[in-house]
Enzyme design. Structure first.
Site, mmCIF file in Angstrom:
data_model
loop_
_atom_site.group_PDB
_atom_site.id
_atom_site.type_symbol
_atom_site.label_atom_id
_atom_site.label_comp_id
_atom_site.label_asym_id
_atom_site.label_seq_id
_atom_site.Cartn_x
_atom_site.Cartn_y
_atom_site.Cartn_z
ATOM 1 N N ASP A 206 0.838 -1.197 0.000
ATOM 2 C CA ASP A 206 0.000 0.000 0.000
ATOM 3 C C ASP A 206 0.881 1.257 0.000
ATOM 4 O OD1 ASP A 206 -2.799 1.022 0.412
ATOM 5 O OD2 ASP A 206 -1.864 1.948 2.164
ATOM 6 N N GLU A 267 1.791 -0.652 -5.032
ATOM 7 C CA GLU A 267 0.807 0.376 -5.351
ATOM 8 C C GLU A 267 1.561 1.696 -5.333
ATOM 9 O OE1 GLU A 267 -3.090 2.827 -3.881
ATOM 10 O OE2 GLU A 267 -1.401 2.411 -2.587
HETATM 11 C C1 NOJ Z 1 -4.397 2.977 -0.932
HETATM 12 C C2 NOJ Z 1 -5.553 2.064 -0.674
HETATM 13 O O1 NOJ Z 1 -5.842 1.347 -1.837
HETATM 14 C C3 NOJ Z 1 -6.682 2.948 -0.204
HETATM 15 O O2 NOJ Z 1 -7.898 2.260 -0.156
HETATM 16 C C4 NOJ Z 1 -6.306 3.541 1.120
HETATM 17 O O3 NOJ Z 1 -7.310 4.452 1.532
HETATM 18 C C5 NOJ Z 1 -4.991 4.284 1.035
HETATM 19 N N1 NOJ Z 1 -3.996 3.568 0.301
HETATM 20 C C6 NOJ Z 1 -4.439 4.564 2.413
HETATM 21 O O4 NOJ Z 1 -3.964 3.383 2.996
#
Ligand code: NOJ
Length: 545
Positions: A206, A267
């Site tokens: 993440d 990500e």
């Molecule tokens: C990316 C995640 O996919 C999202 O859902 C989240 O709110 C943020 N990162 C913060 O962790």
């Protein structure tokens, strides 16, 4: 055995994203759980995916739907227990499915014992060193340390009663960790090992681009991004700093210490494929989500440009591409493609623009064949195989995404793509949970036609298209990892071939397209008109190499 069978699995895997809260609810509390996932493993096996990625299942106050983690080595009782997770991993493996879990290293929950200890410590105390605490500006320290903004809206700083401020790039309940701290680095490597020891095949990282902040934490200046929009800037004070790469080199060493090709996917919302390629250099992460593809307009030129720059940039790092159309943070692509402006991922998606769901669905079907024919791996977000549209009419009082409050009710947020799945029956909860259970977000009345039950065996359904495409993708030696060659085609048509003997044609023009004369159609996204592809239709065809 095909060559592709000997390449590492993650170079060509189709990975199904399970948004655990909304996948399947076994105990009837309205929220999906591990038992629900276990009960649906045969569905996933039959769909034909290679792996699942499960969104955070850790103990959490659920301020950001689980992306606020209070214990990285536990399971929230809402979802089950560590023993349930272990059973799920075993059973998934028995079905031939790998399991990827989510790791959230940029921030914790404010309820995490590390943050609680930091709060209990005096300003300047060592326990505060795990997070980013700073004195304020102004004569009494009453102004935040800089002008950084939360991705969810408002300032990225919150002040404590003792006068210090702490940084949170997301909600104030998600304090950012300080990755300059050796304790933080060591603890996360232990977390990786904890789950690798329990058999997980990899991690989705993440906010992989957020961990390192520029020394001195300078102001952003006037060009701060809008709520939920990714940056376009390269020398950004808190996104995509060079220092993140050291962290991932260390993580790669941890993964490589295990047998069985454990893997990472980043990500990372960064400024283009060139920057993304830095995350997948040989000693770093294996793959990264390709959000440029997701954000591309439904337009031949735009898509081709993204495909080319992606393959070139990632290929030069030796990494496979990944292709993704939807996830739990963006407007579902049936809806994105059904509006006049198809570019972008949708937080600011203009719901006042007219929506043509029939058009969006035709394009989504064509996009699925495009995505699954491209070289590399692909992600399927739960419900896209059912053709679910975005739920745009959730009453404001029921919205759960912190974005709604933090944006001052300017941006509704991401709940519309997170509505629990419709599995069967003709009324809510459509088999998501036991009859009478009330899902945590309301399901639209119109969803009875979208259930997996209603679609199974219907050759015109989205579910059947995904099943057929995934089956062919497994069988056909040209698909998965490898390269492509563009072929001459009329304007507005994408035509590429892959060896041996395969081509994909996507008609994004306004007129029918006649595929090459000697080709045979293996699979089409919609009815053909004689031998030709109507607008917004794709086909997989045979060609001579
Ligand atoms: C990316 C995640 O996919 C999202 O859902 C989240 O709110 C943020 N990162 C913060 O962790």
């Amino acid at each position: 055995m095909h060559v592709k069978d000997s390449a590492p699995w993650w170079r060509s895997a189709v990975i199904y994203q399970i948004y655990i809260r909304s996948f399947a609810d076994q105990n009837g509390d309205g929220v999906g759980d591990i038992a629900g996932i276990r009960s649906r493993l045969p569905y996933l096996r039959d769909l034909g995916v290679d792996a699942v990625w499960i969104t955070p299942w850790y103990p959490s106050p659920m301020v950001d739907a689980g992306y606020d983690v209070a214990d990285y080595t536990g399971i929230d009782p809402l979802f089950g227990s560590v023993a349930d997770a272990e059973a799920l991993i075993r059973e998934a493996h028995d079905h031939g499915l790998r399991v990827i879990t989510d790791i959230v290293p940029n921030h914790t929950s404010d309820r995490h014992p590390w943050f609680q200890a930091a709060l209990a410590a005096a300003p300047g105390g060592p326990a505060r060193d795990r997070y980013v605490f700073r004195p304020g500006r102004g004569s009494g320290g009453e102004l935040p340390p800089n002008d950084w903004r939360s991705v969810f809206g408002g300032s990225a700083w919150t002040r404590l009663p003792d006068g210090e401020w702490y940084l949170h790039l997301f909600a104030k309940e998600q304090p950012d960790l300080n990755w300059e701290s050796p304790d933080v680095r060591r603890d996360f490597e232990d977390v990786l090992a904890f789950w690798f020891d329990r058999g997980v095949d990899g991690f989705r990282i993440d906010v992989a681009h957020g961990l390192i902040k520029q020394e001195g934490m300078p102001d952003l200046g006037a060009d701060g991004e809008d709520v939920l929009e990714p940056t376009k800037r390269i020398d950004h004070p808190h996104w995509d700093r060079d220092g993140v790469h050291d962290i991932y080199r260390a993580w790669r060493r941890v993964a490589d210490g295990y047998t069985g090709e454990r893997t990472f996917v980043a990500e990372a919302w960064v400024a283009g494929p060139g920057r993304l390629a830095r995350y997948v250099r040989p000693e770093e992460l294996h793959t990264a989500f390709n959000f440029d593809f997701l954000r591309a307009p439904w337009d031949a030129g735009g898509l081709r440009a993204v495909i080319d720059t992606t393959l070139e940039a990632l290929g030069s790092a030796g990494a496979p591409a990944t292709w993704v159309l939807s996830n739990h943070d963006v407007v579902r692509h049936v809806t994105r493609y059904g509006r006049p402006h198809t570019e972008g991922h949708g937080p600011r998606h203009d719901v006042r623009e007219p929506l043509d769901l029939g058009l969006g669905t035709r394009r989504a079907r064509a996009a699925a064949l495009l995505m699954l024919a491209l070289p590399g791996g692909a992600y399927v977000y739960q419900g896209e195989e059912l053709g679910l549209p975005e739920a745009e009419d959730i009453p404001e009082t029921l919205l759960q995404d912190p974005v709604w409050e933090r944006s001052g009710h300017r941006v509704r947020g991401r709940d519309g793509c997170r509505v629990p799945l419709p599995w069967s029956g003709d009324a809510p909860p459509y088999g998501f949970g036991p009859d009478g259970a009330s899902p945590w977000l309301p399901q639209p009345e119109t969803w009875k036609e979208f259930t997996a039950e209603a679609q199974a065996g219907d050759s015109g359904s989205m579910l059947d298209l995904y099943r057929a495409a995934l089956r062919l993708r497994r069988e056909h030696p040209a698909l998965g990892d490898g390269g492509l060659r563009w072929q001459t085609a009329p304007e507005g048509v994408l035509l590429f071939s892959r060896s041996p003997g395969f081509a994909c044609a996507v008609n994004l023009s306004g007129t029918p397209y006649e595929p090459p004369a000697d080709s045979e159609v293996l699979l089409a996204s919609g009815p053909l008109d004689g031998g030709s592809l109507p607008p917004d239709t794709a086909a997989w065809i045979t060609v001579n190499d």
